[in-house]
Design an enzyme around this catalytic site. Structure first.
Site, PDB file in Angstrom:
ATOM      1  N   GLN A  82      33.340 151.819 112.924  1.00  0.00           N
ATOM      2  CA  GLN A  82      34.805 151.710 112.883  1.00  0.00           C
ATOM      3  C   GLN A  82      35.376 151.671 114.292  1.00  0.00           C
ATOM      4  O   GLN A  82      35.838 152.685 114.812  1.00  0.00           O
ATOM      5  CB  GLN A  82      35.377 152.907 112.099  1.00  0.00           C
ATOM      6  CG  GLN A  82      36.844 152.823 111.838  1.00  0.00           C
ATOM      7  CD  GLN A  82      37.178 151.749 110.838  1.00  0.00           C
ATOM      8  OE1 GLN A  82      36.551 151.647 109.803  1.00  0.00           O
ATOM      9  NE2 GLN A  82      38.178 150.954 111.132  1.00  0.00           N
ATOM     10  N   PHE A  83      35.365 150.498 114.916  1.00  0.00           N
ATOM     11  CA  PHE A  83      35.868 150.385 116.289  1.00  0.00           C
ATOM     12  C   PHE A  83      37.345 150.715 116.378  1.00  0.00           C
ATOM     13  O   PHE A  83      37.843 151.119 117.439  1.00  0.00           O
ATOM     14  CB  PHE A  83      35.582 149.000 116.877  1.00  0.00           C
ATOM     15  CG  PHE A  83      36.465 147.903 116.371  1.00  0.00           C
ATOM     16  CD1 PHE A  83      37.603 147.548 117.082  1.00  0.00           C
ATOM     17  CD2 PHE A  83      36.173 147.227 115.200  1.00  0.00           C
ATOM     18  CE1 PHE A  83      38.430 146.530 116.633  1.00  0.00           C
ATOM     19  CE2 PHE A  83      36.987 146.210 114.735  1.00  0.00           C
ATOM     20  CZ  PHE A  83      38.121 145.859 115.450  1.00  0.00           C
ATOM     21  N   THR A  84      38.091 150.606 115.278  1.00  0.00           N
ATOM     22  CA  THR A  84      39.527 150.854 115.329  1.00  0.00           C
ATOM     23  C   THR A  84      39.871 152.323 115.572  1.00  0.00           C
ATOM     24  O   THR A  84      41.038 152.640 115.819  1.00  0.00           O
ATOM     25  CB  THR A  84      40.245 150.354 114.063  1.00  0.00           C
ATOM     26  OG1 THR A  84      39.733 151.047 112.926  1.00  0.00           O
ATOM     27  CG2 THR A  84      40.045 148.850 113.875  1.00  0.00           C
TER      28      THR A  84
END
Length: 153
Positions: A82-84
Site C-alpha cells: 500500500q504505497f498510498t
C-alpha cells in the site's frame, strides 16, 4: 515503513484484470496488514516492524481484555502492499507520493515481510504487488493501529 493493521473477523483481496476479479488471498480471524515502504527502509527495519506486529496483544482473553497476540489465538495474516500510506497531503488537494519507496525496493521488502511472517504464522495470505485490488473486510472491534518505523525503530 508503515503498517496499517486492522483486526478482522474475515478479509479477502481480489485482483482486478480487465473486467474480471479473482480472489488471491482470504483469511478469517486475524490481521489485515497494509504495508507502506519508503526509500530508506531496510530488512532490519522490516524485522523490527514484524516483531512489533506479531507481538501486538489486541485479541480478547477470557475476561474480554485485549491481552492476546496473534500467535496465541492462531490468527492469520492478509498482507497487502500500500504505497498510498506515504501520501503527502500538505499542499493542495492532490496527494503526492514522493515519499513512497521505489517499486523495486518496495516489492523486495514486501516479499521479505511475507516470507518472514510465514515463519511465525501458519496462515499468511497476500495481495499482488502493483496490481489493482479490491479489499473486503469485517473489522473486529473495530480495531485499527498504525505502526510507523519512525516512531518504533
Amino acid at each position: 515503513m508503515k503498517f496499517l493493521i486492522q483486526r478482522v473477523r474475515r478479509a479477502e483481496v481480489n485482483v482486478i484484470t480487465g473486467s474480471t476479479e479473482k480472489i488471491v488471498g482470504k483469511i478469517d480471524n486475524g490481521f489485515l496488514v497494509f504495508v507502506g515502504v519508503k526509500n530508506n527502509d531496510t530488512k532490519e527495519i522490516a524485522d523490527k516492524m514484524i516483531k512489533k506486529l506479531l507481538g501486538l496483544r489486541i485479541f480478547a482473553d477470557s475476561d474480554g481484555k485485549s491481552n492476546l497476540d496473534i500467535k496465541t489465538v492462531d490468527g492469520a495474516l492478509l498482507i497487502i502492499s500500500q504505497f498510498t500510506l506515504y501520501a503527502d497531503c500538505k499542499k493542495g488537494n492532490r496527494p503526492s507520493f514522493i515519499n513512497a519507496g521505489a517499486p523495486d525496493l518496495a516489492n523486495e521488502l514486501y516479499e521479505y515481510i511475507i516470507t518472514e511472517c510465514t515463519k511465525e504464522i501458519s496462515i499468511v495470505e497476500s495481495g499482488v504487488f502493483g496490481a489493482a485490488m479490491k479489499i473486503s473486510l469485517v473489522n473486529e472491534g473495530p480495531f485499527t493501529i498504525l505502526l510507523d518505523s519512525d516512531e518504533i525503530c
